[in-house]
Design an enzyme around this catalytic site. Sequence first.
Site, PDB file in Angstrom:
ATOM      1  N   ASP A   1       0.849  -1.192   0.000  1.00  0.00           N
ATOM      2  CA  ASP A   1       0.000   0.000   0.000  1.00  0.00           C
ATOM      3  C   ASP A   1       0.893   1.255   0.000  1.00  0.00           C
ATOM      4  OD1 ASP A   1      -2.421   1.394   0.230  1.00  0.00           O
ATOM      5  OD2 ASP A   1      -2.407   1.348   2.426  1.00  0.00           O
TER       6      ASP A   1
ATOM      7  N   ASN B   1     -10.307   0.483  -0.057  1.00  0.00           N
ATOM      8  CA  ASN B   1      -9.279   0.396   1.004  1.00  0.00           C
ATOM      9  C   ASN B   1      -9.831   0.775   2.370  1.00  0.00           C
ATOM     10  OD1 ASN B   1      -7.590  -0.084  -1.128  1.00  0.00           O
ATOM     11  ND2 ASN B   1      -6.068   1.447  -0.526  1.00  0.00           N
TER      12      ASN B   1
HETATM   13  P1  13P Z   1      -8.926   4.766   5.674  1.00  0.00           P
HETATM   14  O1  13P Z   1      -8.066   5.669   6.523  1.00  0.00           O
HETATM   15  O2  13P Z   1     -10.189   5.446   5.270  1.00  0.00           O
HETATM   16  O3  13P Z   1      -9.187   3.460   6.312  1.00  0.00           O
HETATM   17  O4  13P Z   1      -8.127   4.495   4.308  1.00  0.00           O
HETATM   18  C1  13P Z   1      -7.181   3.458   4.230  1.00  0.00           C
HETATM   19  C2  13P Z   1      -6.403   3.486   2.964  1.00  0.00           C
HETATM   20  O5  13P Z   1      -6.709   4.154   2.011  1.00  0.00           O
HETATM   21  C3  13P Z   1      -5.209   2.641   2.917  1.00  0.00           C
HETATM   22  O6  13P Z   1      -4.488   2.819   1.744  1.00  0.00           O
HETATM   23  O1  G3H Z   2      -3.281   4.937   3.601  1.00  0.00           O
HETATM   24  C1  G3H Z   2      -2.741   4.770   4.671  1.00  0.00           C
HETATM   25  C2  G3H Z   2      -3.010   3.551   5.463  1.00  0.00           C
HETATM   26  O2  G3H Z   2      -4.035   3.797   6.403  1.00  0.00           O
HETATM   27  C3  G3H Z   2      -1.756   3.044   6.098  1.00  0.00           C
HETATM   28  O3  G3H Z   2      -1.405   3.842   7.181  1.00  0.00           O
HETATM   29  O4  G3H Z   2       1.008   4.305   6.773  1.00  0.00           O
HETATM   30  O5  G3H Z   2      -0.004   4.537   9.066  1.00  0.00           O
HETATM   31  O6  G3H Z   2       0.335   2.267   8.061  1.00  0.00           O
HETATM   32  P1  G3H Z   2       0.091   3.738   7.809  1.00  0.00           P
HETATM   33 ZN    ZN Z   3      -4.577   4.818   0.989  1.00  0.00          ZN
END
Ligand code: 13P
Ligand code: G3H
Ligand code: ZN
Length: 310
Positions: free
Chosen positions: A83, A255
Amino acid sequence: MPLVTSTEMFKKAYHGGYAIGAFNVNNMEIVQGITEACQEQKAPVILQVSKGARAYANHTYLLKMVEAAVIECPDIPIALHLDHGNSFELCKDCIDGGFTSVMFDGSAMPYEENVKVAKQVAEYAHAHGVVVEAELGQLAGVEDDVVADDHQFTDPAQVEDFVTRTGVDSLAIAIGTSHGAYKFKPGQKPQLRFDILEEVSRRLPEFPIVLHGSSSVPQDFVKKVNQYGGAMPDAIGIPEEMLREAAKGAVCKINIDSDIRLAITAAIREHFALHPADFDPRQYLKPARQAVKDMVTHKLINVLGCNGKA
Ligand code: 13P
Ligand code: G3H
Ligand code: ZN
C-alpha cells in the site's frame, strides 16, 4: 491455493457489480480477524501492507503471517499488496519479497515523474508476475503522518494517457474520500464526486478503479472509544451507501484501515474499563480480534457485496 494477484478478482468484481475489500494488516490479530471473516463469508480479499506496517512489524513477519492465513483459509483467494509504495526501490523490494501486487503512489509527484516511475514499476512487476496500482489526483487526510488539507480531485482528462503510457493494472482516483478518521467536518454533508468516477470509467472501459480512504468510521466504535476514556470527537467517515454505490460500478478495490484501528481501540478500551485487573494480552486482544472479524463481516455483506464470490 497460493497467494494470487488481483487480476481475476477485479475482472469478476467489475462485471459482478461488487468490490474487493483491501484491508491493512499490521499484526497477527488483524490478519486473523480479516481472513476468518473472509473464509466464513467465502469472500476474496486483498491484505495490504504499508511502508509503516513494514517498519513496525517487519516484512518477513507480515509475509509469513499472510502465508499462514493462506493455509488456514483454503477456500478463498488472497492477494498480498504493498500500500502506498513511494519509490521504485520499495516496490521492487516487495515484488522480490513475495508480494503479488504493489501500489506505486506517485500522486505527490509532477505528472511526468509519476508516469516515468509507474511505468518502470509496471515493467518490473509484470516481468515477475506481479500487478500494479497507481494513483492520479491526491487525497486529503493523514498519510504517513503527513496531513493534506485539500483534495486534489483526479482530472479525468489525464487517465487514458496515464494508463496507456504506464501499463498499470488499476488506478486509484481522488473523488473526495480521505485517509484517517476525520473525513468531513461536523455539520458538513458527506459528498463524493461521482461525476468524476463516471467520467473516468467512461474513458477507461473495463478498467479497475480503486478508492482509498474508504473507512466508514462506524459511530458505535467512536462512541465506545469516547465512552471509555478516548478522545475522538467528530470522527466521521464515508457513508456506507456511497461505497455500495461505487462498488456497483468500476470501483473494484476499496481500502479500509481506519475502521480496523477503531474496532480494535474500542474493544480494548472497553475491556480495560470493564476488567481493570486483566493484564494478560490475550484477554484484551481476543475481543479486539473478534471486533475486527465482526466489522469485516459486516463490510463484506453490506458494503462491498463480495461475500460468496470466492
Ligand atoms: P482509511 O483511513 O479510510 O481506512 O483508508 C485506508 C487506505 O486508504 C489505505 O491505503
Ligand atoms: O493509507 C494509509 C493507510 O491507512 C496506512 O497507514 O502508513 O499509518 O500504516 P500507515
Ligand atoms: Zn490509501
